[in-house]
Design a protein around this motif. Structure first.
Motif, PDB file in Angstrom:
ATOM      1  N   TYR A 132      92.456  42.024  30.892  1.00  0.00           N
ATOM      2  CA  TYR A 132      93.352  40.851  30.890  1.00  0.00           C
ATOM      3  C   TYR A 132      93.159  39.977  32.130  1.00  0.00           C
ATOM      4  O   TYR A 132      93.870  38.993  32.317  1.00  0.00           O
ATOM      5  CB  TYR A 132      94.828  41.265  30.866  1.00  0.00           C
ATOM      6  CG  TYR A 132      95.279  42.183  29.769  1.00  0.00           C
ATOM      7  CD1 TYR A 132      94.485  42.453  28.660  1.00  0.00           C
ATOM      8  CD2 TYR A 132      96.541  42.779  29.834  1.00  0.00           C
ATOM      9  CE1 TYR A 132      94.918  43.321  27.669  1.00  0.00           C
ATOM     10  CE2 TYR A 132      96.984  43.641  28.835  1.00  0.00           C
ATOM     11  CZ  TYR A 132      96.157  43.908  27.757  1.00  0.00           C
ATOM     12  OH  TYR A 132      96.602  44.768  26.791  1.00  0.00           O
ATOM     13  N   SER A 150     112.386  45.617  28.768  1.00  0.00           N
ATOM     14  CA  SER A 150     112.797  46.551  27.714  1.00  0.00           C
ATOM     15  C   SER A 150     113.895  47.499  28.172  1.00  0.00           C
ATOM     16  O   SER A 150     114.469  48.226  27.367  1.00  0.00           O
ATOM     17  CB  SER A 150     111.595  47.357  27.212  1.00  0.00           C
ATOM     18  OG  SER A 150     111.250  48.383  28.128  1.00  0.00           O
ATOM     19  N   TYR A 214     110.193  58.971  30.484  1.00  0.00           N
ATOM     20  CA  TYR A 214     109.309  58.984  29.320  1.00  0.00           C
ATOM     21  C   TYR A 214     108.296  60.132  29.416  1.00  0.00           C
ATOM     22  O   TYR A 214     108.029  60.827  28.447  1.00  0.00           O
ATOM     23  CB  TYR A 214     108.593  57.646  29.156  1.00  0.00           C
ATOM     24  CG  TYR A 214     107.656  57.647  27.967  1.00  0.00           C
ATOM     25  CD1 TYR A 214     108.162  57.682  26.670  1.00  0.00           C
ATOM     26  CD2 TYR A 214     106.285  57.672  28.135  1.00  0.00           C
ATOM     27  CE1 TYR A 214     107.323  57.726  25.571  1.00  0.00           C
ATOM     28  CE2 TYR A 214     105.425  57.719  27.043  1.00  0.00           C
ATOM     29  CZ  TYR A 214     105.950  57.741  25.765  1.00  0.00           C
ATOM     30  OH  TYR A 214     105.120  57.807  24.686  1.00  0.00           O
TER      31      TYR A 214
ATOM     32  N   VAL B 318     108.472  51.144  27.431  1.00  0.00           N
ATOM     33  CA  VAL B 318     107.746  51.905  28.450  1.00  0.00           C
ATOM     34  C   VAL B 318     106.591  52.713  27.852  1.00  0.00           C
ATOM     35  O   VAL B 318     105.520  52.823  28.458  1.00  0.00           O
ATOM     36  CB  VAL B 318     108.730  52.798  29.241  1.00  0.00           C
ATOM     37  CG1 VAL B 318     107.994  53.758  30.163  1.00  0.00           C
ATOM     38  CG2 VAL B 318     109.683  51.916  30.043  1.00  0.00           C
ATOM     39  N   ASP B 319     106.772  53.256  26.638  1.00  0.00           N
ATOM     40  CA  ASP B 319     105.702  54.043  26.009  1.00  0.00           C
ATOM     41  C   ASP B 319     104.424  53.229  25.813  1.00  0.00           C
ATOM     42  O   ASP B 319     103.322  53.753  25.918  1.00  0.00           O
ATOM     43  CB  ASP B 319     106.182  54.609  24.664  1.00  0.00           C
ATOM     44  CG  ASP B 319     106.714  53.515  23.745  1.00  0.00           C
ATOM     45  OD1 ASP B 319     107.401  52.598  24.242  1.00  0.00           O
ATOM     46  OD2 ASP B 319     106.448  53.558  22.532  1.00  0.00           O
ATOM     47  N   LEU B 321     103.085  51.130  27.722  1.00  0.00           N
ATOM     48  CA  LEU B 321     102.282  51.041  28.942  1.00  0.00           C
ATOM     49  C   LEU B 321     101.264  52.176  29.020  1.00  0.00           C
ATOM     50  O   LEU B 321     100.200  52.023  29.619  1.00  0.00           O
ATOM     51  CB  LEU B 321     103.186  51.081  30.178  1.00  0.00           C
ATOM     52  CG  LEU B 321     104.226  49.957  30.246  1.00  0.00           C
ATOM     53  CD1 LEU B 321     105.205  50.213  31.389  1.00  0.00           C
ATOM     54  CD2 LEU B 321     103.557  48.601  30.433  1.00  0.00           C
ATOM     55  N   PHE B 322     101.607  53.298  28.392  1.00  0.00           N
ATOM     56  CA  PHE B 322     100.736  54.474  28.466  1.00  0.00           C
ATOM     57  C   PHE B 322      99.461  54.306  27.650  1.00  0.00           C
ATOM     58  O   PHE B 322      98.517  55.094  27.792  1.00  0.00           O
ATOM     59  CB  PHE B 322     101.506  55.740  28.036  1.00  0.00           C
ATOM     60  CG  PHE B 322     102.475  56.213  29.085  1.00  0.00           C
ATOM     61  CD1 PHE B 322     103.635  55.502  29.345  1.00  0.00           C
ATOM     62  CD2 PHE B 322     102.216  57.346  29.835  1.00  0.00           C
ATOM     63  CE1 PHE B 322     104.526  55.929  30.334  1.00  0.00           C
ATOM     64  CE2 PHE B 322     103.099  57.779  30.822  1.00  0.00           C
ATOM     65  CZ  PHE B 322     104.252  57.065  31.067  1.00  0.00           C
ATOM     66  N   ASP B 324      98.157  50.930  27.235  1.00  0.00           N
ATOM     67  CA  ASP B 324      97.696  49.558  27.495  1.00  0.00           C
ATOM     68  C   ASP B 324      96.350  49.580  28.230  1.00  0.00           C
ATOM     69  O   ASP B 324      96.205  50.265  29.245  1.00  0.00           O
ATOM     70  CB  ASP B 324      98.748  48.822  28.336  1.00  0.00           C
ATOM     71  CG  ASP B 324      98.410  47.354  28.486  1.00  0.00           C
ATOM     72  OD1 ASP B 324      98.989  46.547  27.750  1.00  0.00           O
ATOM     73  OD2 ASP B 324      97.557  47.014  29.343  1.00  0.00           O
ATOM     74  N   VAL B 327      96.567  48.407  32.001  1.00  0.00           N
ATOM     75  CA  VAL B 327      97.195  49.431  32.846  1.00  0.00           C
ATOM     76  C   VAL B 327      96.188  50.547  33.142  1.00  0.00           C
ATOM     77  O   VAL B 327      96.073  51.019  34.277  1.00  0.00           O
ATOM     78  CB  VAL B 327      98.465  49.989  32.157  1.00  0.00           C
ATOM     79  CG1 VAL B 327      98.998  51.217  32.884  1.00  0.00           C
ATOM     80  CG2 VAL B 327      99.544  48.907  32.062  1.00  0.00           C
ATOM     81  N   LEU B 333      98.650  54.231  35.903  1.00  0.00           N
ATOM     82  CA  LEU B 333      99.341  55.485  35.579  1.00  0.00           C
ATOM     83  C   LEU B 333      98.361  56.595  35.915  1.00  0.00           C
ATOM     84  O   LEU B 333      97.255  56.640  35.367  1.00  0.00           O
ATOM     85  CB  LEU B 333      99.753  55.526  34.105  1.00  0.00           C
ATOM     86  CG  LEU B 333     100.972  54.662  33.750  1.00  0.00           C
ATOM     87  CD1 LEU B 333     101.107  54.515  32.244  1.00  0.00           C
ATOM     88  CD2 LEU B 333     102.261  55.248  34.334  1.00  0.00           C
TER      89      LEU B 333
END
Lengths: 396, 396
Positions: A132, A150, A214, B318-319, B321-322, B324, B327, B333
């Protein structure tokens, strides 16, 4: 006593918010900020309202105490001039879309050849790398993508953004931290570094317990209005006239609260015995709380509970901050005398350092190119003739 | 290449969030963190859920890569030991209620006599000075008092807190900035400083345009849901299946958007001609937007608009993002291997510095007192006998 960054010079290509917020923090601690602006129009945020006598109060609030040099970066002569200035400074800061500095011929690889001690800080929406990277970004896009929207809002309600541009601001803060760490390192290594900060990365970093929740439980965190996910009572409750936030962070405070409100009956109830019990039965608890808090005004609760050691607060609107005694004692709203406007109140410096009476520059925000001559003479020894030449060519 | 703060040692008295977040940032950049914990119970946040195999994932996420020494600060012998350690470190960090360190006999005035180069950073709810200084503070109290809750939420709706502990986190960040600035200064002056950061002060500093709006216009800023106060269309809109954020930051993007959605008719309307027009008629604009966006899903809009250069995003939970790709590409992460638990995913380091392959410590979070012996031997040359003695007396 000296200001901590008094010896540091920053060549500042940043515009709008994330970058200028970073260099504002550096300016507050004494760094000299040489802000490069497009001749004529300058930083985009000069056009952002609200205006006072035709000047953007928004621009002033983030750019006070900086110096401005007008420079048309499309001209090769201006780029040469930038390269001369780069030899004289410690830091280059920029928040263009990735690739722009390289296209101008002044990317990090180029500039570190000229000044190996240079620290080059870039703040962008998604960072210098990744799929991105080149996408356009605004604060709200990043707030949406990064997860914070969120988990912010009413329970079961529509998504809301954090009311301030937290994506830009945290990127500016992480940029500042990276710059300062690189300076600390440079005193040992003798070399500069590149600092690459992304707004989206910053959002991940501030998600706090949402990520661990999470990870540990697989539960997707949701908005909870104004209550704490795992402590109760810890929420905003309706009073006779507005709201009050009450935070009973442990069982002792809960016991104290029940006694102070003569509701020992609640203490005896099994549903509210321990904090996990109260969290489990938070809806039922809220009914009792609403009944209790509806009996007095926010001001009455604020005084009574604070006096008795229960953490609580009104929900202040922004105007209330202007008369708050703690805000005043901490000098967190200060006045800038802005030529052509008069006094403008802006946020003070939240980093209080011993030995500094007044840490914030009271200097006004600059007009576009206000310091062009001063900077060219001071750093590059330009003559009046050379400066006149640059002006004639519309480069400065 | 060395980590930028590899030579820096921190004696860390902090607990829960603001202070530990600060020392986490320092740890990520290579500083050695010696975390002092109460024997037996340790940092309060070890008891905060969620838990994995009995360990707090929350604690791990903020304390990975630190060393822990158990120390009963009520014992005079422990205080003597602290004073010995203070000679060996660069930084003391604490976030007790103001006055606590003084009561323990290890306030800044005392410690700087022992080590004049010491940087002493304190993070508290309201700061070391002012009428609220001694009040208890929690993040939500400060969010309520500092104005951010009054501008976050649905239009006309109930107040909501920012879904993450932004009061604590920004205080931790400003504390980090103050510490690093003091380190930069120390390389010139040879002397340390005290850094006094308040959560409430931080809230003022991040209010951004809310303060300038009130200053310039007297208008009290209110929550606006998920829309920008002065740009339109710049908002979250309902799609066929959820929401999409679209940010037309200028007239060119608006024109492009209308063409992409075959709604040139909107371009022709006087009410939507310029950005100020669109902001003035934002409700009417929203009706058209809702009509347009209801025709496709969020994923469809996201792909179509992004491909065509209109800034937009889904509102990620939030889920999301895991999985993406951005990211992942930015390593935001990362996994910590926590003994007794296994792998825990936590947020990565948002400050990317050149020359560092992996900036985050993969080390686990410590058990209480895990490094007591190591630290006493390494820094103070204690013998096994001396250490056994301290253990017998329940001091470590």
């Amino acid at each position: 006593m000296r200001k901590p960054l008094e010896h540091i010079k920053v060549l500042d290509f940043t515009r709008v918010l994330a970058g200028p917020y970073c260099t504002m923090i550096l300016a507050n601690m004494g760094a000299e900020i040489i802000k490069i602006e497009r001749p004529g129009s300058g930083d985009d945020s000069r056009d952002f309202g609200p205006f006072m006598n035709g000047q953007s109060a928004y621009f002033v609030s983030i750019n006070r105490g900086k110096k401005s040099i007008a420079l048309d970066l499309k001209s090769p002569k201006a780029i040469e001039l930038v390269k001369e200035l780069v030899k004289e400074v410690d830091i280059v800061a920029e928040n263009f879309r990735p690739g722009t500095m390289e296209k101008l011929g002044i990317g990090y690889e180029e500039l570190k050849k000229i000044n190996p001690k240079l620290i080059f800080a870039t703040m962008s929406g998604f960072g210098q790398t990744g799929p991105y990277s080149k996408r356009p970004a605004y604060d709200m896009i990043v707030q949406g993508m990064g997860g914070i929207m969120s988990i912010t809002g009413e329970e079961g309600g529509d998504p809301v953004r954090v009311g301030t541009s937290i994506g830009d601001i945290t990127a500016g803060m992480f940029g500042t931290i990276g710059i300062l760490a690189a300076l600390v390192d440079r005193d040992i290594s003798g070399e500069g570094r590149m600092v690459d900060v992304a707004m989206l990365d910053g959002q991940l970093s501030i998600l706090e317990n949402a990520i661990s929740r999470y990870t540990a439980t697989g539960e997707v965190p949701k908005p909870l209005g104004a209550r704490h996910p795992s402590i109760a009572p810890f929420e905003a409750y309706k009073t006779k006239d507005s709201y009050v936030i009450v935070a009973c962070g442990n069982d002792a405070l809960w016991e104290k609260f029940c006694k102070l409100t003569s509701r020992e009956d609640l203490l005896a109830m099994d549903e509210f015995k321990t904090n996990p019990d109260r969290v489990k039965n938070v809806r039922k608890l809220k009914e009792y709380m609403t009944e209790i808090f509806g009996q007095k005004t926010t001001a009455e609760w604020d005084e009574y509970l604070n006096k008795n050691g229960i953490p609580c607060s009104a929900i202040n609107t922004v105007d209330k901050l202007f008369t708050d005694p703690q805000v005043a004692a901490r000098k967190m709203l200060v006045e800038v005398e802005q030529p052509g406007v008069g006094k403008i109140k802006i946020a003070g410096n939240p980093i209080k350092l011993s030995g500094l009476e007044e840490e914030i520059p009271k200097d006004a925000a600059p007009q576009i190119g206000e310091h062009s001559e001063l900077i060219l003479k001071k750093y590059l020894g330009y003559t009046d003739e050379q400066i006149a030449e640059l002006k004639k060519e519309n480069i400065i």
